[in-house]
Design an enzyme around this catalytic site. Structure first.
Site, PDB file in Angstrom:
ATOM      1  N   CYS A  68     -35.631  -4.266 -16.936  1.00  0.00           N
ATOM      2  CA  CYS A  68     -34.500  -5.131 -17.334  1.00  0.00           C
ATOM      3  C   CYS A  68     -34.272  -4.798 -18.825  1.00  0.00           C
ATOM      4  O   CYS A  68     -35.239  -4.870 -19.712  1.00  0.00           O
ATOM      5  CB  CYS A  68     -34.696  -6.636 -17.149  1.00  0.00           C
ATOM      6  SG  CYS A  68     -33.407  -7.663 -17.628  1.00  0.00           S
ATOM      7  N   CYS A  72     -35.050 -11.666 -22.493  1.00  0.00           N
ATOM      8  CA  CYS A  72     -35.622 -13.291 -22.420  1.00  0.00           C
ATOM      9  C   CYS A  72     -37.073 -13.363 -22.514  1.00  0.00           C
ATOM     10  O   CYS A  72     -37.626 -12.563 -21.947  1.00  0.00           O
ATOM     11  CB  CYS A  72     -35.337 -13.475 -20.956  1.00  0.00           C
ATOM     12  SG  CYS A  72     -33.389 -13.150 -20.743  1.00  0.00           S
ATOM     13  N   CYS A  75     -39.972 -13.770 -19.435  1.00  0.00           N
ATOM     14  CA  CYS A  75     -39.605 -13.015 -18.263  1.00  0.00           C
ATOM     15  C   CYS A  75     -40.767 -11.883 -18.455  1.00  0.00           C
ATOM     16  O   CYS A  75     -40.568 -11.061 -19.361  1.00  0.00           O
ATOM     17  CB  CYS A  75     -38.271 -12.452 -18.248  1.00  0.00           C
ATOM     18  SG  CYS A  75     -38.047 -11.507 -16.567  1.00  0.00           S
ATOM     19  N   CYS A 112     -33.449 -15.738  -0.891  1.00  0.00           N
ATOM     20  CA  CYS A 112     -33.016 -15.554  -2.210  1.00  0.00           C
ATOM     21  C   CYS A 112     -33.334 -14.039  -2.472  1.00  0.00           C
ATOM     22  O   CYS A 112     -34.318 -13.672  -2.538  1.00  0.00           O
ATOM     23  CB  CYS A 112     -33.789 -16.455  -3.128  1.00  0.00           C
ATOM     24  SG  CYS A 112     -33.606 -18.349  -2.713  1.00  0.00           S
ATOM     25  N   CYS A 144     -28.804 -16.642  -0.992  1.00  0.00           N
ATOM     26  CA  CYS A 144     -28.668 -17.101  -2.401  1.00  0.00           C
ATOM     27  C   CYS A 144     -28.848 -15.491  -3.197  1.00  0.00           C
ATOM     28  O   CYS A 144     -30.049 -15.164  -2.820  1.00  0.00           O
ATOM     29  CB  CYS A 144     -29.352 -18.147  -2.870  1.00  0.00           C
ATOM     30  SG  CYS A 144     -29.385 -18.490  -4.580  1.00  0.00           S
ATOM     31  N   CYS A 204     -26.007 -22.290  -7.777  1.00  0.00           N
ATOM     32  CA  CYS A 204     -27.423 -22.564  -7.997  1.00  0.00           C
ATOM     33  C   CYS A 204     -27.899 -22.128  -9.472  1.00  0.00           C
ATOM     34  O   CYS A 204     -27.828 -20.868  -9.777  1.00  0.00           O
ATOM     35  CB  CYS A 204     -28.100 -21.799  -6.944  1.00  0.00           C
ATOM     36  SG  CYS A 204     -30.035 -21.895  -7.215  1.00  0.00           S
ATOM     37  N   ARG A 274     -35.048 -28.471  -6.734  1.00  0.00           N
ATOM     38  CA  ARG A 274     -36.145 -27.818  -6.290  1.00  0.00           C
ATOM     39  C   ARG A 274     -37.380 -27.783  -7.151  1.00  0.00           C
ATOM     40  O   ARG A 274     -36.904 -27.176  -8.212  1.00  0.00           O
ATOM     41  CB  ARG A 274     -35.681 -26.260  -5.670  1.00  0.00           C
ATOM     42  CG  ARG A 274     -36.636 -25.565  -4.989  1.00  0.00           C
ATOM     43  CD  ARG A 274     -36.078 -24.283  -4.359  1.00  0.00           C
ATOM     44  NE  ARG A 274     -35.029 -23.456  -4.991  1.00  0.00           N
ATOM     45  CZ  ARG A 274     -33.774 -23.698  -5.042  1.00  0.00           C
ATOM     46  NH1 ARG A 274     -33.395 -24.838  -4.402  1.00  0.00           N
ATOM     47  NH2 ARG A 274     -32.756 -22.942  -5.623  1.00  0.00           N
TER      48      ARG A 274
END
Length: 333
Positions: A68, A72, A75, A112, A144, A204, A274
């Site tokens: 990626c 962030c 992460c 997901c 999702c 979401c 959740r």
């Protein structure tokens, strides 16, 4: 400690259709640990009205790992992480179908599909558009997709392919966002959610607590999610993975986690909440108490970290007297 009946009174106001104030929300997350039983009991009244004693299970599939370009801080898959995580491009059809089969077998309602990226490239979009109808036809799972930043055209294509909802977390408050990421903005994330909503899919979106943010930041995120009208709110608790910039961040106490979960229920009374990544680490033996306010869980592993064995989740839910629900009927475990 709060005055006797304070949290119960707040719950009664919410059940009557009122929105609690930011001051009252802040009082919940800042409360004494001695108030936790009263907070959870009051929050359960709200959960009970909207979700009864049901628990929805979600299954998470890391369809593309690492690689990626974003920075962030939380992460393990970001460009600034040195964590030893698997790195691979989007998986082939057979692997994605095998995971869908496992999601079905574990009693998950929603599959997901997650990729590590700033946003999906054309190959990744094509892969998702191809696999989603096949998964839904064979296993009757809701889909999702968490694919990073999306423009309106991409959102429209995903809706046409049968994707039910898109996950794109706000992660924290707008004020704190610059402390955890510099390669995109809070506004970028909100725009993706607006594109999702305008395309006709459910939103979401949740966040991560325990990244060094203030109680005010946690409350602000809860109200931003309310204002956006998101349907499902996954609340992660930071797993400070070695090799990430947030390595060594002090863990949250179980009581602080419960207070935050409860506050999200008070602010977003009829939305799915959740308990997501980090619950096993931070809530530990108090995980069952989280279900007094939350009504869904991930079953199995997360993106690059392990969850507890599925049977432990089934046992916990059964011992609480709750029912696992799917698209078909309650699942007995």
């Amino acid at each position: 400690m709060a005055e006797p009946g304070f949290y119960d009174s707040l719950a009664s106001s919410v059940l009557a259709g009122e929105t609690i104030s930011r001051e009252d929300a802040l009082a919940i997350v800042s409360a004494s640990d001695l108030d936790v039983p009263a907070i959870m009991a009051a929050g359960f009244r709200i959960r009970q009205k909207h979700f009864g004693r049901t628990v929805q299970l979600y299954f998470l599939m890391n369809a593309k790992s690492g690689l990626c370009p974003e920075d962030c801080s939380y992460c393990s898959q970001s460009k600034v992480s040195n964590a030893p995580v698997p790195k691979y491009n989007i998986l082939q059809r057979d692997r994605l179908m095998e995971a869908a089969k496992l999601a079905h077998e574990r009693g998950a309602k929603t599959y997901c599909l997650v990729i590590s990226a700033r946003g999906p490239n054309e190959r990744e979009m094509n892969a998702v558009e191809s696999i989603v109808p096949e998964i839904k036809a064979k296993y009757d799972l809701d889909i999702c997709a968490s694919l990073g930043l999306l423009d309106r055209e991409q959102a429209d294509r995903l809706f046409a392919a049968g994707v039910d909802r898109i996950n794109h977390n706000l992660n924290t408050s707008e004020n704190y966002y610059g402390h955890i990421c510099s390669t995109h903005t809070y506004e970028d994330r909100k725009q993706t959610l607006q594109n999702v909503r305008d395309a006709g899919m459910e939103m979401c979106s949740g966040g991560i607590i325990g990244m060094g943010e203030s109680h005010d930041d946690i409350v602000q995120m809860a109200f931003d999610l309310k204002d956006l009208g998101v349907h499902s709110i996954p609340l992660n608790i930071l797993n400070a993975i070695d090799g990430t910039p947030l390595e060594g961040t002090q863990a949250m106490s179980p009581n602080d986690c419960l207070k935050a979960l409860a506050m999200f229920r008070f602010v977003n009374p009829d939305r799915e909440i959740r308990i997501a990544g980090g619950r096993e680490i931070h809530l530990r033996h108090m995980q069952p108490m989280g279900l007094y306010v939350a009504n869904s869980l991930f079953v199995g592993d997360y993106l690059t970290t392990k969850g507890q064995p599925p049977q432990a989740d089934y046992d916990m839910i059964r011992d609480m007297g709750f029912d696992i629900t799917t698209n078909i009927e309650p699942v007995a475990r």
